[in-house]
Scaffold this active site. Sequence first.
Site, PDB file in Angstrom:
ATOM      1  N   HIS A 157       0.832  -1.207   0.000  1.00 51.89           N
ATOM      2  CA  HIS A 157       0.000   0.000   0.000  1.00 51.89           C
ATOM      3  C   HIS A 157       0.866   1.257   0.000  1.00 51.89           C
ATOM      4  O   HIS A 157       0.592   2.226  -0.705  1.00 51.89           O
ATOM      5  CB  HIS A 157      -0.940  -0.001   1.210  1.00 51.89           C
ATOM      6  CG  HIS A 157      -2.151  -0.846   0.991  1.00 51.89           C
ATOM      7  ND1 HIS A 157      -3.149  -0.962   1.933  1.00 51.89           N
ATOM      8  CD2 HIS A 157      -2.537  -1.610  -0.049  1.00 51.89           C
ATOM      9  CE1 HIS A 157      -4.101  -1.771   1.464  1.00 51.89           C
ATOM     10  NE2 HIS A 157      -3.745  -2.170   0.273  1.00 51.89           N
TER      11      HIS A 157
ATOM     12  N   ILE B  51      -4.287   3.206  12.330  1.00 53.03           N
ATOM     13  CA  ILE B  51      -4.876   2.315  11.340  1.00 53.03           C
ATOM     14  C   ILE B  51      -4.440   2.818   9.958  1.00 53.03           C
ATOM     15  O   ILE B  51      -4.483   4.025   9.703  1.00 53.03           O
ATOM     16  CB  ILE B  51      -6.430   2.361  11.393  1.00 53.03           C
ATOM     17  CG1 ILE B  51      -6.947   2.443  12.835  1.00 53.03           C
ATOM     18  CG2 ILE B  51      -7.045   1.208  10.636  1.00 53.03           C
ATOM     19  CD1 ILE B  51      -6.741   1.265  13.704  1.00 53.03           C
ATOM     20  N   GLU B  52      -4.086   1.902   9.071  1.00 55.03           N
ATOM     21  CA  GLU B  52      -3.416   2.314   7.831  1.00 55.03           C
ATOM     22  C   GLU B  52      -4.222   3.254   6.951  1.00 55.03           C
ATOM     23  O   GLU B  52      -3.653   4.054   6.223  1.00 55.03           O
ATOM     24  CB  GLU B  52      -3.016   1.085   7.016  1.00 55.03           C
ATOM     25  CG  GLU B  52      -4.228   0.316   6.484  1.00 55.03           C
ATOM     26  CD  GLU B  52      -3.859  -0.454   5.223  1.00 55.03           C
ATOM     27  OE1 GLU B  52      -2.964  -1.292   5.295  1.00 55.03           O
ATOM     28  OE2 GLU B  52      -4.483  -0.200   4.181  1.00 55.03           O
ATOM     29  N   SER B  53      -5.547   3.185   7.010  1.00 50.87           N
ATOM     30  CA  SER B  53      -6.371   4.016   6.136  1.00 50.87           C
ATOM     31  C   SER B  53      -6.240   5.501   6.463  1.00 50.87           C
ATOM     32  O   SER B  53      -6.686   6.344   5.674  1.00 50.87           O
ATOM     33  CB  SER B  53      -7.836   3.594   6.251  1.00 50.87           C
ATOM     34  OG  SER B  53      -8.232   3.629   7.602  1.00 50.87           O
TER      35      SER B  53
END
Lengths: 367, 263
Positions: A157, B51-53
């Site tokens: 990502h 959190i990655e988002s």
Amino acid sequence: MRDVLDGTTRLDGTARLDGTRGAGGTAASFAAAAAAAAASAASSGADEKCGSASNDDKVMSAAEAVRRFVLPGSIVGMGGQNINRCPMALVHEIVRQGVGGLVLMGCNLSLPADMLVAAGLVVRTEQGSGNLERYGTLFAWRRAVERGEIVVEDHSHLTMVTRFLAGSLGLPFIPTLSLLGSDMAPPADGTPRGSMAAAVDPWAGQPVVLLRKARPDVSLLHVHAADARGNVIIEGVTSHEIEMAKASAVTIVTCEELVEDHEVSRRPEQVSLPSAYVGAVVVQPFGAFPTSVYRRYDFSEDDIVEYQSVARAGDADVRRWLDEHVRAVADFDGFLARRDPAGTVRAELVSTMETITMETITMETML
Amino acid sequence: MSEPATNRELLVFEAARRVHDGECVIVGTGLPLLAALVAQRTHAPRVQLIIESGVVFPTVLPTPMSVVDPRLMHAPSRLGSLLEVLGGFVQRGLVDVGFLGGAQVDERANINSTWVEGDDGKRRRLPGSGGANDIASSCRRLVVLMSHERRRFPARCDFVTSPGFLSGPGARRAAGLPPMSVTVLTDLCVLEGDDDEGRLRLAALMPGVSVDDVLDRMQFVPVVPEDVAVVSQPPASQLDLLREVLDPDRRYFPEAAGMTEKA
């Protein structure tokens, strides 16, 4: 113009309208997108920029936006992540128009990517992941990859969003500390592989991986609000979307709400993406359904689980589903009316979101 | 009196013990998130979750099913971007502990989530890295949660998505990666290792599990010390916390709720 290429585009996605677009995108692709817009825009002005219809009013239907900006063989930047703010209305329209030979780029490819693959419109993907987390993998994508119908370039990502960052800054490449030592890493001798090449930090002497910029021809986002000029307001997390949109030749947004220009001008620091990057604004409430929009509506677990069970069953099943739910209706409002005739599902999703975004709520009060 | 913890529940409590007060932890959803929340509500009240988002330091409501679930976005310090979290926190070196899962973990703690070779010799496509490679590349401590099946513990991963100790001692440094220690938690045991060891060792067993039970379900033999500890049961109050507050509908323990997992 749309007939120049069809679904027979080369697997590496390089055969293009202008014949020069690689995975990195070029100024030529920018010009091609703008030219396509000009060719079909009834009211195109001489001062067109960024492939827009008019700098003051970019509002149009999803059908028109897709016709103008999503061409056969386009490199398409996929907004959204997992079950959040996926550009469902735009992807339904691409399925209806059957625009093929697409290269999909994104961080997490989710529900909309799986639908495009199931519809046979995708030849290549470059992504950090393809799944719906607890709701399973992308079944159509997985089958197409396993059969060799789709070429995949695997990233993390962070490396995908870093590639978009390079594109957004006009840089040819950018270093990362990810991928080192893994089986995704490029050859140690510096020979490029795909969009990666091994290199050494000239100052510290440490290994790094260089990432080639990513420049989608068109990115698809679903957002909270936009004005007619294309200034975009997103609430909550933005995942990789801002870097990706800024790296793209043009971005189409669907929005929950069209706001007056002066409302944006009053709070310009809240603009997530300025109008320069946006070519089309499509007003489409519930345009991310069945995925969620922070502060507006929750995701519809039942609808996601249903799609996943159809997608898992097989390609014929998911094609039939697309025929019945996407191709058989005229537009996304038609789809919403078919899925949720009385609006009760949507009302419930709005109500759930109101509850979980109440500022005074605590874990105990949820019980 | 509560039923004693199942081994899958114990895995959550054991993971929680790997988080210390004041640390910054990156988690996805599922059992790692539950572990971080147990830690936050017991011995580590000042643990900071990311959190990655793009979610930075949230309070979490029950029970998120995704890294973009709005239940994960309550009262945070900031709702930002993937670049801010995986770049500005993880690659920048501000995260102490990373939690991951995977399809395979090998003798040298390398992790695979990209593809595996099936019994028919064909490649079976998996979701891919997500943020896992980034987390394993830059975090100093990694906690990996696994279901303990023989196929998931090969001597060497079919594909190394996320770097553990790579080819052995010193290999991370040679590749340009910082040192890292790894804890692999399964429903049968706890495996640990660091760069200097370059391979995993059996650190503890779940209650009622023998060394042979573990080895029978692996394709490599980890270092096995003379005495292997047994994982202890959490206090009843912590079990109640997990079962009644953090995951009241037992979304992550469908076996306990008599449900079958969806999709």
